[in-house]
Write a protein that holds these residues in place. Structure first.
Motif, PDB file in Angstrom:
ATOM      1  N   SER A 116      12.810  57.644 118.521  1.00  0.00           N
ATOM      2  CA  SER A 116      13.269  57.394 119.877  1.00  0.00           C
ATOM      3  C   SER A 116      14.353  56.314 119.842  1.00  0.00           C
ATOM      4  O   SER A 116      14.948  56.052 118.800  1.00  0.00           O
ATOM      5  CB  SER A 116      12.101  56.999 120.787  1.00  0.00           C
ATOM      6  OG  SER A 116      12.506  56.973 122.138  1.00  0.00           O
ATOM      7  N   SER A 117      14.614  55.677 120.972  1.00  0.00           N
ATOM      8  CA  SER A 117      15.761  54.780 121.068  1.00  0.00           C
ATOM      9  C   SER A 117      15.545  53.741 122.148  1.00  0.00           C
ATOM     10  O   SER A 117      14.874  54.003 123.162  1.00  0.00           O
ATOM     11  CB  SER A 117      17.021  55.600 121.386  1.00  0.00           C
ATOM     12  OG  SER A 117      18.094  54.765 121.764  1.00  0.00           O
ATOM     13  N   ALA A 118      16.169  52.576 121.971  1.00  0.00           N
ATOM     14  CA  ALA A 118      16.174  51.565 123.022  1.00  0.00           C
ATOM     15  C   ALA A 118      16.943  52.032 124.240  1.00  0.00           C
ATOM     16  O   ALA A 118      16.855  51.411 125.309  1.00  0.00           O
ATOM     17  CB  ALA A 118      16.782  50.266 122.486  1.00  0.00           C
ATOM     18  N   ALA A 119      17.691  53.140 124.114  1.00  0.00           N
ATOM     19  CA  ALA A 119      18.409  53.691 125.264  1.00  0.00           C
ATOM     20  C   ALA A 119      17.460  54.117 126.381  1.00  0.00           C
ATOM     21  O   ALA A 119      17.895  54.299 127.526  1.00  0.00           O
ATOM     22  CB  ALA A 119      19.267  54.875 124.833  1.00  0.00           C
ATOM     23  N   VAL A 120      16.171  54.275 126.075  1.00  0.00           N
ATOM     24  CA  VAL A 120      15.219  54.647 127.127  1.00  0.00           C
ATOM     25  C   VAL A 120      15.079  53.547 128.172  1.00  0.00           C
ATOM     26  O   VAL A 120      14.688  53.816 129.313  1.00  0.00           O
ATOM     27  CB  VAL A 120      13.825  55.000 126.549  1.00  0.00           C
ATOM     28  CG1 VAL A 120      13.926  56.146 125.558  1.00  0.00           C
ATOM     29  CG2 VAL A 120      13.155  53.783 125.918  1.00  0.00           C
ATOM     30  N   TYR A 121      15.400  52.301 127.802  1.00  0.00           N
ATOM     31  CA  TYR A 121      15.192  51.182 128.718  1.00  0.00           C
ATOM     32  C   TYR A 121      16.318  51.031 129.736  1.00  0.00           C
ATOM     33  O   TYR A 121      16.110  50.422 130.792  1.00  0.00           O
ATOM     34  CB  TYR A 121      15.067  49.875 127.931  1.00  0.00           C
ATOM     35  CG  TYR A 121      13.837  49.776 127.074  1.00  0.00           C
ATOM     36  CD1 TYR A 121      12.567  49.736 127.641  1.00  0.00           C
ATOM     37  CD2 TYR A 121      13.939  49.712 125.685  1.00  0.00           C
ATOM     38  CE1 TYR A 121      11.432  49.631 126.853  1.00  0.00           C
ATOM     39  CE2 TYR A 121      12.810  49.614 124.878  1.00  0.00           C
ATOM     40  CZ  TYR A 121      11.564  49.575 125.470  1.00  0.00           C
ATOM     41  OH  TYR A 121      10.443  49.480 124.682  1.00  0.00           O
ATOM     42  N   GLY A 122      17.505  51.531 129.425  1.00  0.00           N
ATOM     43  CA  GLY A 122      18.631  51.328 130.318  1.00  0.00           C
ATOM     44  C   GLY A 122      19.143  49.910 130.229  1.00  0.00           C
ATOM     45  O   GLY A 122      19.465  49.424 129.138  1.00  0.00           O
ATOM     46  N   ALA A 123      19.236  49.221 131.347  1.00  0.00           N
ATOM     47  CA  ALA A 123      19.772  47.853 131.385  1.00  0.00           C
ATOM     48  C   ALA A 123      18.774  46.917 132.061  1.00  0.00           C
ATOM     49  O   ALA A 123      19.015  46.408 133.165  1.00  0.00           O
ATOM     50  CB  ALA A 123      21.109  47.829 132.109  1.00  0.00           C
ATOM     51  N   LEU A 128      13.685  39.403 126.447  1.00  0.00           N
ATOM     52  CA  LEU A 128      13.202  40.257 125.369  1.00  0.00           C
ATOM     53  C   LEU A 128      12.590  41.509 125.985  1.00  0.00           C
ATOM     54  O   LEU A 128      11.793  41.421 126.922  1.00  0.00           O
ATOM     55  CB  LEU A 128      12.157  39.539 124.510  1.00  0.00           C
ATOM     56  CG  LEU A 128      12.637  38.416 123.603  1.00  0.00           C
ATOM     57  CD1 LEU A 128      11.439  37.802 122.875  1.00  0.00           C
ATOM     58  CD2 LEU A 128      13.664  38.907 122.598  1.00  0.00           C
ATOM     59  N   ILE A 129      12.947  42.658 125.458  1.00  0.00           N
ATOM     60  CA  ILE A 129      12.436  43.921 125.949  1.00  0.00           C
ATOM     61  C   ILE A 129      11.133  44.239 125.221  1.00  0.00           C
ATOM     62  O   ILE A 129      11.121  44.380 123.998  1.00  0.00           O
ATOM     63  CB  ILE A 129      13.455  45.048 125.725  1.00  0.00           C
ATOM     64  CG1 ILE A 129      14.737  44.769 126.513  1.00  0.00           C
ATOM     65  CG2 ILE A 129      12.865  46.396 126.113  1.00  0.00           C
ATOM     66  CD1 ILE A 129      15.862  45.737 126.195  1.00  0.00           C
ATOM     67  N   PRO A 134       9.911  48.495 132.059  1.00  0.00           N
ATOM     68  CA  PRO A 134      10.142  49.809 132.674  1.00  0.00           C
ATOM     69  C   PRO A 134      11.342  50.534 132.062  1.00  0.00           C
ATOM     70  O   PRO A 134      12.352  49.912 131.727  1.00  0.00           O
ATOM     71  CB  PRO A 134      10.397  49.472 134.149  1.00  0.00           C
ATOM     72  CG  PRO A 134       9.701  48.163 134.357  1.00  0.00           C
ATOM     73  CD  PRO A 134       9.852  47.415 133.063  1.00  0.00           C
ATOM     74  N   CYS A 135      11.205  51.832 131.895  1.00  0.00           N
ATOM     75  CA  CYS A 135      12.270  52.657 131.330  1.00  0.00           C
ATOM     76  C   CYS A 135      13.127  53.241 132.446  1.00  0.00           C
ATOM     77  O   CYS A 135      12.602  53.851 133.379  1.00  0.00           O
ATOM     78  CB  CYS A 135      11.679  53.786 130.485  1.00  0.00           C
ATOM     79  SG  CYS A 135      10.855  53.220 128.979  1.00  0.00           S
ATOM     80  N   GLU A 143      17.930  59.678 128.515  1.00  0.00           N
ATOM     81  CA  GLU A 143      16.982  60.503 129.256  1.00  0.00           C
ATOM     82  C   GLU A 143      16.258  61.481 128.326  1.00  0.00           C
ATOM     83  O   GLU A 143      15.046  61.679 128.449  1.00  0.00           O
ATOM     84  CB  GLU A 143      17.729  61.273 130.348  1.00  0.00           C
ATOM     85  CG  GLU A 143      18.263  60.400 131.465  1.00  0.00           C
ATOM     86  CD  GLU A 143      19.273  61.135 132.342  1.00  0.00           C
ATOM     87  OE1 GLU A 143      19.828  60.493 133.249  1.00  0.00           O
ATOM     88  OE2 GLU A 143      19.507  62.343 132.112  1.00  0.00           O
ATOM     89  N   THR A 144      17.007  62.101 127.414  1.00  0.00           N
ATOM     90  CA  THR A 144      16.364  63.062 126.509  1.00  0.00           C
ATOM     91  C   THR A 144      15.389  62.371 125.562  1.00  0.00           C
ATOM     92  O   THR A 144      14.369  62.963 125.186  1.00  0.00           O
ATOM     93  CB  THR A 144      17.402  63.851 125.694  1.00  0.00           C
ATOM     94  OG1 THR A 144      18.141  62.973 124.829  1.00  0.00           O
ATOM     95  CG2 THR A 144      18.358  64.608 126.593  1.00  0.00           C
ATOM     96  N   LYS A 145      15.674  61.140 125.180  1.00  0.00           N
ATOM     97  CA  LYS A 145      14.741  60.426 124.312  1.00  0.00           C
ATOM     98  C   LYS A 145      13.463  60.055 125.067  1.00  0.00           C
ATOM     99  O   LYS A 145      12.353  60.139 124.520  1.00  0.00           O
ATOM    100  CB  LYS A 145      15.406  59.170 123.732  1.00  0.00           C
ATOM    101  CG  LYS A 145      16.385  59.466 122.607  1.00  0.00           C
ATOM    102  CD  LYS A 145      15.691  60.145 121.443  1.00  0.00           C
ATOM    103  CE  LYS A 145      16.593  60.392 120.273  1.00  0.00           C
ATOM    104  NZ  LYS A 145      15.915  61.068 119.145  1.00  0.00           N
ATOM    105  N   LEU A 146      13.606  59.671 126.318  1.00  0.00           N
ATOM    106  CA  LEU A 146      12.418  59.357 127.107  1.00  0.00           C
ATOM    107  C   LEU A 146      11.607  60.623 127.371  1.00  0.00           C
ATOM    108  O   LEU A 146      10.373  60.628 127.232  1.00  0.00           O
ATOM    109  CB  LEU A 146      12.826  58.697 128.423  1.00  0.00           C
ATOM    110  CG  LEU A 146      11.678  58.236 129.323  1.00  0.00           C
ATOM    111  CD1 LEU A 146      10.754  57.268 128.607  1.00  0.00           C
ATOM    112  CD2 LEU A 146      12.237  57.604 130.602  1.00  0.00           C
ATOM    113  N   ALA A 147      12.286  61.705 127.736  1.00  0.00           N
ATOM    114  CA  ALA A 147      11.578  62.975 127.931  1.00  0.00           C
ATOM    115  C   ALA A 147      10.918  63.433 126.636  1.00  0.00           C
ATOM    116  O   ALA A 147       9.822  64.002 126.651  1.00  0.00           O
ATOM    117  CB  ALA A 147      12.549  64.040 128.433  1.00  0.00           C
TER     118      ALA A 147
END
Length: 323
Positions: A116-123, A128-129, A134-135, A143-147
């Motif tokens: 997966s990826s930290a891209a699921v978190y957005g901004a 520290l995440i 929340p994603c 979005e595809t990584k979260l799905a």
């Protein structure tokens, strides 16, 4: 047991293959070689040239190689491209994952490790995440990584598959020059590429709410990332992970883009000033991991610093682009 590693001839995949085979694990690689390179693989590692979207092929591999666990790395991974081609990203990253999970369930494979990826978190507005942050992904790739995470957990629960999802932060470096990143899509090779073409490196935005105005990121050495996969695979093999292990893979240290460019200048000897351009849409000002859960659940912590990442990446770049 034997692990199927999808995308195992890619930049990250080849490091995962070496870490796992070096620790005595048996692996078979599935890669369509669109970005993977055959010679990255150690001698004796079976390579199947094909796609994880091919259900019949997957079933033949799983049965023919006696696969009992899967490490799924293959995916479309370029954020700008995902904005231009969202349907392709959903088709491959989510639809292809569904095809793979169906084959895994039908074959009775009971361990699945998802890239997966930290891209699921957005901004997120967080120093520290953590995994509880929340994603809210900002682009189709995230979005595809979260799905994908949702789908992996659901399939695991339905079919008794032990699963784990690793959320990568920014990956850099190389364990050996021949394993270095050959693409020019991540920040370190992007700067190398500019310098090699006698152009100034670019910084996108210098008015972010950060100490020097440039984006702050958490960089992880690809060799450390590979060791995290090994730790997660062994956790799954031990039967202790359950179906909901999701962990960040980062160092927990923030580095600004300007600091990174300055370090690259010191390593390469090319210290020309960076060209500042406008910020890119969707770039979070700060994205730094909490790595506490990975240490607690996997017994894993990063060992390499940023200087090692840049120096090892530069050696690999020079091998591919001799002066």
């Amino acid at each position: 047991m034997t692990w199927l590693i999808t995308g195992g001839a890619g930049y990250i995949g080849a490091h995962v293959v070496r870490a796992m085979t070096g620790a005595g694990e048996r692996v078979v690689v599935l890669d369509d070689l669109s970005s993977g390179i055959r010679r990255r693989l150690p001698a004796g590692v079976p390579l199947v040239d094909g796609s994880y979207l091919d259900g019949p092929l997957l079933r033949r591999i799983l049965a023919g190689h006696g696969v009992s666990g899967v490490v799924h790395l293959a995916a479309r991974k370029r954020v700008p491209e995902s904005l231009e081609r969202p349907t392709e990203y959903y088709r491959d990253n989510v639809g292809g994952l569904a095809t793979l999970l169906e084959a895994v369930a039908d074959a009775g494979v009971d361990r699945f490790l998802f890239s997966s990826s930290a891209a699921v978190y957005g901004a997120p507005d967080a120093e520290l995440i953590t995994e509880d942050t929340p994603c809210a992904p900002l682009n189709p790739y995230g979005e595809t990584k979260l799905a994908g995470e949702w789908l992996v957990r659901a399939a695991g629960s339905a079919h008794g598959i032990a699963t784990a999802c690793l959320r990568y932060f920014n990956v850099a470096g190389a364990a050996a020059p021949e394993l270095a990143d050959t693409g020019v899509f991540n920040v370190v090779p992007m700067v190398f590429d500019r310098l090699t073409r006698d152009e100034a490196p670019r910084i996108f935005g210098d008015r972010h709410p950060t100490p020097d105005g440039t984006c702050v990121r958490d960089y992880i050495h690809v060799a450390d990332l590979a060791e995290a996969h090994l730790a997660a695979a062994r956790r799954l093999s031990a039967g202790g992970a359950g179906g909901d292990l999701t962990v960040n893979i980062g160092r927990g240290e923030g580095v600004s883009v300007r600091e990174l460019v300055t370090l690259i200048g010191e390593v390469t000897g090319d210290r020309r000033p960076a060209l500042v351009e406008g910020p890119r849409a969707g770039d979070p000002p700060r994205a730094v991991a909490s790595a506490a859960l990975a240490a607690r659940e996997l017994g894993w912590t990063a060992r390499h610093g940023l200087g090692e990442m840049v120096e090892s990446a530069w050696r690999g770049w020079l091998l591919q682009h001799p002066r």
